[in-house]
Every structure is written in C-alpha cells, then in structure tokens.
Design an enzyme around this catalytic site. Structure first.
Site, mmCIF file in Angstrom:
data_model
loop_
_atom_site.group_PDB
_atom_site.id
_atom_site.type_symbol
_atom_site.label_atom_id
_atom_site.label_comp_id
_atom_site.label_asym_id
_atom_site.label_seq_id
_atom_site.Cartn_x
_atom_site.Cartn_y
_atom_site.Cartn_z
ATOM 1 N N LYS A 1 0.862 -1.180 0.000
ATOM 2 C CA LYS A 1 0.000 0.000 0.000
ATOM 3 C C LYS A 1 0.895 1.226 0.000
ATOM 4 C CE LYS A 1 -3.776 2.220 2.465
ATOM 5 N NZ LYS A 1 -4.643 2.196 3.632
ATOM 6 N N LYS B 1 -2.213 -1.608 -3.748
ATOM 7 C CA LYS B 1 -3.104 -0.453 -3.689
ATOM 8 C C LYS B 1 -2.294 0.836 -3.738
ATOM 9 C CE LYS B 1 -6.337 1.669 -0.555
ATOM 10 N NZ LYS B 1 -6.959 1.627 0.737
#
Ligand code: PBG
Length: 397
Positions: free
Chosen positions: A206, A258
């Site tokens: 992330k 992400k």
C-alpha cells in the site's frame, strides 16, 4: 496517360494479425481474459447517525450509507453476483486511540452483523481493519508521546479490532494500516478466539498515494500530514513484492496492491511472486478522475470503466476492489447478453443449414430407394447410422 496517381508499390505483409480481429465472434473467441462480476468487490461506507444517504462530492455516485441504504446496496451487490463487499465505518466521535473500532457496538462492527444477516453466504463480507477512521488525528495507528505512529502499540489495537470484527461475523478482515507484523498478530488473535475460518486480505503493498484524496472525504478523515512513515514510497516496486511475501509468510490468505492503476507493474510482480490470490484496489482518486472527465464529456465513461477493470485484471489481479463494482457487473451482463444475441443469430443460420441438409438427405434416400428397387444396390450395407436405416426403411417401405 493516367488521371489517377498509381499507388506506390508496397511490400504486402507476411503476417496479418488483423485477421483475428475481423468479427465480434472471432474477437470473443481469442480474447485472452475477461474480468467477471464474481471477481469484483464493492467498497461501501457506513456512517453513524445519518438519516439519509450522504453523497461524497469528490466521488460522484458514491455515498456514505445509512443502515437501510447500506443493506439495499449489499443486497443489490449479491443479486449482481459480485465477489464481496468491503465495509468502512465512519463513527460520530473519534479519539486518540480509535476506541470506536474496538467497541462491539461501534458503527463498523454493527454494520458487519447487519450485512452478514442480509446477504448470508451470497457475498464475502470483508471489513477494513485500520484505526484511521476512528482516530482524531487520522493516523492508522496510535501515537507515541512525540507524535510518531507506534507500530507495536498499534498491533495490540489491531488484535482487539480483529477479534471484534470476527465476533461481529465478518468473513475476512482487511488490515490496511501497513504496520510491521500486523498479519501475524491478527492471525494469532483470530485463532486464539477460535475464529480460524476468518480470512485475512492483507493490504500488503500500500503506497503513500495522492490517489487516496477523495477517500479522505468519504470517511471524514481528520488526517493532517501524510502516512509516509508506514505506507510505501511510490518509487519502490521490489519492496512491494517483499511486503507481499512477508504477509504470505505471516498467514495472509490473499494479498493486495493499492492503488491499482499507477502500480500495475507491482500487481504483475506480486502476482508472479506469490501463490495466493492477488487483489488490487482501484482507489477513490482513480474513480474520481474518470468520473470528472466523463462529466465534462471528455471520455466515454462506460467504455473507460471496463477498460480500466480489464487493465487491472490483465496485470494479474484475481480480485478487484472498485466503486464501480455493481455498475460494472451490470455492464458485463449486458455485454454477454449482446454476445448471446450474436450466437442466437448464428443459431438461426445453423437451423437453415440443418433444414437444407435434411432436404438433401431425403432426396438422397429417395434416389437410393430407386436404385434399390432397380436391384443395383444392396439394401442394408451403405447405411450404418441407425436413423438413416430407419428413415430409409420408412421411405422404401
Ligand atoms: C485506510 C484506507 C485508505 C483507503 C482504504 N483504506 C486511506 C488511506 O490509507 O489513506 C483508501 C481507499 C481509496 O482511496 O479508495 N483505512
């Protein structure tokens, strides 16, 4: 004397890849992959104390849900055959430790129970496991006295949060805080309370991304500053693979990259590095920019949505979290209905052929019968197929 200029001679292509693009049926046959509704996960926001769904202005079409509108959205998702939903809770009050996240009657934990009761096994119900929506400083963890995010203190809070979400009935938790060791601590906490079946979708790679911007409005984030001491540097792809491998080793059932679009290379590399399913999160900023361009008539919205999801799937994502999940499922169903019509047309053509073939067969049988009558042919030998023999027998009598 020529009136028209003679075209310059060209070397004809030896290979013509265009041939495989000639008809819709041919293109469909050779398509390398196709994202499906079952692979899409809809992220949804439930906000405590709302009486009406509240639009998120930076994400046209996305709302903060009331309890009722949330249940309507998830049952629609189930009807459309989505893979699952990812729940985010927005509490009315926040504090330094994000205690609302651990409270069994906190907004997220109540929503989990509600949603599970509504959709049962029709969807995989997942929940964000992170403190940022619940802390008054907006960070994903608890802070040290001097304001840094305290990794190991935060792990203790995540363990409690995992337990609360599992008690509420969640199928899978989604730790998104990027604390070191979070997957192991959460796995341990779940197992210690006999929630061995509750899965972990780890937000492994992330990145500290500007593309989360609109999400901050969606969850009424209080964050000042950034998350660069825990989320990853956008420059680092190899490190994303390292994070994913660590999470798998710690017991993650699935790993996630992400955002998705600016990190398709990371999606591909993670896909090749691990054996568990890989998810990618098509985040708020990716959603907002396409919606904004479409609103101005600058882009063909539906085509761009499907192309976006296709690109993430092609990069290697088995599962895609996207705010377009329900709409995309509808679009995909329309496309397969259109392709179905295409084959229905083909069926008609086939029926015509079959009719013609039958007529031909009958006339052949008639002439054979004639030959038999004349004694020029052995009656039984040429007919091996029982139905031929039977129909001939009927005709020959
Ligand atoms: C953190 C979290 C964030 C998103 C999902 N979980 C925000 C952040 O890390 O700042 C972003 C999702 C999106 O932008 O669509 N709980």
């Amino acid at each position: 004397m020529t009136e028209h200029p003679v075209p310059a001679p060209v070397v004809p292509p030896l290979v013509r890849p265009r041939r495989l693009r000639t008809t819709p049926a041919l293109r469909r046959m050779v398509a390398e992959q196709q994202v499906q509704a079952r692979q899409l996960v809809l992220p949804v926001f439930i906000r405590e104390g709302l009486t009406e769904p509240k639009p998120v202005s930076s994400m046209p079409g996305v709302v903060q849900h009331t309890r009722d509108s949330l249940l309507a959205a998830v049952s629609e998702a189930a009807e459309l055959g989505l893979g699952g939903v990812m729940l985010f809770g927005v509490p009315e009050t926040k504090d330094a430790t994000g205690s609302g996240a651990l409270d069994p009657s906190g907004v997220l934990n109540l929503a989990i129970t509600d949603v599970v009761a509504e959709v049962g096994d029709a969807l995989t119900v997942m929940s964000d496991l992170c403190l940022d929506e619940f802390t008054d400083h907006g960070h994903c963890g608890v802070l040290t006295a001097d304001g840094r995010v305290d990794n190991d203190q935060t792990l203790a809070a995540y363990a409690d949060m995992a337990r609360a979400q599992a008690h509420a009935g969640v199928d899978m938790v989604g730790p998104s805080g990027m604390m070191d060791g979070q997957v192991r601590v959460i796995r341990d906490a779940l197992d210690a309370f006999e929630h061995t079946d509750v899965g972990i979708l780890a937000y492994s790679a992330k990145y500290a991304s500007a593309f989360f911007g609109p999400f901050r409005e969606a969850v009424d984030s209080s964050l000042v500053g950034d998350r660069r001491t825990y989320q990853q540097d956008p420059a680092n792809a190899r490190e994303g693979v390292r994070e994913a491998l660590l999470d798998v080793a710690e017991g993650a059932d699935m790993v996630m990259v992400k955002p998705a679009l600016p990190y398709l290379d990371v999606v591909r590399r993670v896909r090749e590095a691990v054996e568990v399913p890989v998810a990618a999160y098509n985040v708020s900023g990716e959603y907002a920019q396409l919606e904004a361009a479409a609103e101005r008539g600058w882009i063909d919205r539906e085509a761009a949505i499907l192309e976006t999801l296709t690109s993430i799937h092609r990069a290697g994502a088995d599962v895609i979290l996207t705010y377009w999940a329900s709409e995309a499922a509808r679009l995909l169903a329309e496309i397969s209905a259109e392709l179905g019509e295409l084959s229905a047309e083909k069926d008609e053509v086939e029926m015509e052929w079959l009719g013609a073939a039958e007529a031909l067969e009958t006339s052949m049988i008639h002439s054979l019968a004639g030959l038999i009558d004349e004694g020029g042919i052995n009656r039984t030998r040429p007919f091996r197929e029982p139905h031929h023999t039977a129909s001939m027998a009927a005709i020959v009598g």
